[in-house]
Design an enzyme around this catalytic site. Sequence first.
Site, PDB file in Angstrom:
ATOM      1  N   HIS A  17      26.410  27.747  54.129  1.00 27.86           N
ATOM      2  CA  HIS A  17      27.416  27.174  55.022  1.00 27.86           C
ATOM      3  C   HIS A  17      28.787  27.803  54.752  1.00 27.86           C
ATOM      4  CE1 HIS A  17      24.688  23.395  55.003  1.00 27.86           C
ATOM      5  NE2 HIS A  17      24.533  23.981  56.168  1.00 27.86           N
ATOM      6  N   LYS A  41      20.327   8.294  59.728  1.00 26.96           N
ATOM      7  CA  LYS A  41      19.878   9.169  58.636  1.00 26.96           C
ATOM      8  C   LYS A  41      20.499   8.698  57.344  1.00 26.96           C
ATOM      9  CE  LYS A  41      19.449  13.768  60.698  1.00 26.96           C
ATOM     10  NZ  LYS A  41      20.147  15.058  60.663  1.00 26.96           N
ATOM     11  N   ARG A  90      19.605  31.183  61.024  1.00 29.96           N
ATOM     12  CA  ARG A  90      18.855  31.811  59.931  1.00 29.96           C
ATOM     13  C   ARG A  90      17.594  32.493  60.409  1.00 29.96           C
ATOM     14  NH1 ARG A  90      18.858  26.288  56.800  1.00 29.96           N
ATOM     15  NH2 ARG A  90      18.761  25.795  59.003  1.00 29.96           N
ATOM     16  N   SER A 127      19.755  22.944  53.421  1.00 27.49           N
ATOM     17  CA  SER A 127      20.096  21.681  52.772  1.00 27.49           C
ATOM     18  C   SER A 127      18.817  20.945  52.370  1.00 27.49           C
ATOM     19  CB  SER A 127      20.937  20.810  53.707  1.00 27.49           C
ATOM     20  OG  SER A 127      22.184  21.426  53.948  1.00 27.49           O
TER      21      SER A 127
HETATM   22  P1  ADP Z   1      22.432  20.146  61.222  1.00 21.02           P
HETATM   23  O1  ADP Z   1      21.936  18.926  60.542  1.00 21.02           O
HETATM   24  O2  ADP Z   1      23.405  19.852  62.332  1.00 21.02           O
HETATM   25  O3  ADP Z   1      21.405  21.175  61.625  1.00 21.02           O
HETATM   26  P2  ADP Z   1      23.155  21.575  58.818  1.00 21.02           P
HETATM   27  O4  ADP Z   1      24.096  20.926  57.875  1.00 21.02           O
HETATM   28  O5  ADP Z   1      21.737  21.700  58.395  1.00 21.02           O
HETATM   29  O6  ADP Z   1      23.372  20.830  60.177  1.00 21.02           O
HETATM   30  O7  ADP Z   1      23.682  23.032  59.182  1.00 21.02           O
HETATM   31  C1  ADP Z   1      24.900  23.264  59.858  1.00 21.02           C
HETATM   32  C2  ADP Z   1      24.931  24.682  60.408  1.00 21.02           C
HETATM   33  O8  ADP Z   1      24.833  25.616  59.328  1.00 21.02           O
HETATM   34  C3  ADP Z   1      23.760  25.029  61.329  1.00 21.02           C
HETATM   35  O9  ADP Z   1      24.228  25.861  62.358  1.00 21.02           O
HETATM   36  C4  ADP Z   1      22.801  25.770  60.448  1.00 21.02           C
HETATM   37  O10 ADP Z   1      21.993  26.673  61.179  1.00 21.02           O
HETATM   38  C5  ADP Z   1      23.756  26.509  59.552  1.00 21.02           C
HETATM   39  N1  ADP Z   1      23.151  26.837  58.253  1.00 21.02           N
HETATM   40  C6  ADP Z   1      22.365  26.066  57.498  1.00 21.02           C
HETATM   41  N2  ADP Z   1      21.987  26.703  56.364  1.00 21.02           N
HETATM   42  C7  ADP Z   1      22.565  27.924  56.414  1.00 21.02           C
HETATM   43  C8  ADP Z   1      22.534  29.076  55.572  1.00 21.02           C
HETATM   44  N3  ADP Z   1      21.818  29.109  54.448  1.00 21.02           N
HETATM   45  N4  ADP Z   1      23.262  30.139  55.940  1.00 21.02           N
HETATM   46  C9  ADP Z   1      23.973  30.109  57.093  1.00 21.02           C
HETATM   47  N5  ADP Z   1      24.020  29.079  57.949  1.00 21.02           N
HETATM   48  C10 ADP Z   1      23.323  27.996  57.627  1.00 21.02           C
END
Ligand code: ADP
Length: 146
Positions: A17, A41, A90, A127
Amino acid sequence: MRTAIFPGSFDPFTIGHADIVRRALTLFDHITIGIGINAEKRPVFDVEERLQSIAAAFGDEPRVSVKTYTGLTVDFAREEQAEFILRGVRCVADFEYERNMAEANKQLGGIETILLYTRPEYAHISSTLVRDLYQHGRDISQYIAR
Ligand code: ADP
């Protein structure tokens, strides 16, 4: 001034992120990281922990701020007067999901979504993976943005 929100659950906020935000600072003047609070959630990391790790990573960057929000992302974008939604991609599965969200947000709020590809070294970090490791007592410090 070009402004974006970077919305997500960030449970937890990972180095993947953080990398998206850092790279997007070349595109936007200001990015607000929006921690979406979903009453249905149950997060593993509480909001305070998530805010803290984002503050540790970007506390000295005045062009990045962080807020929590409930409700629709388009409404949060409007409140923030953001012109763009920033998201990361990703893999193919992310792409399908992001395309649908981007289309919905365009229709609902007239807002464009800008996608950045994840760098390959972060592509496996989610995550969900970090939560699993944490719940099994593993050290997750290498995955958490700071
Ligand atoms: P959500 O629950 O809305 O999907 P996340 O917190 O999982 O949100 O992710 C937020 C954003 O970050 C999403 O666009 C996701 O694709 C991106 N993201 C998640 N993990 C990574 C990573 N390892 N590298 C780059 N972007 C990521």
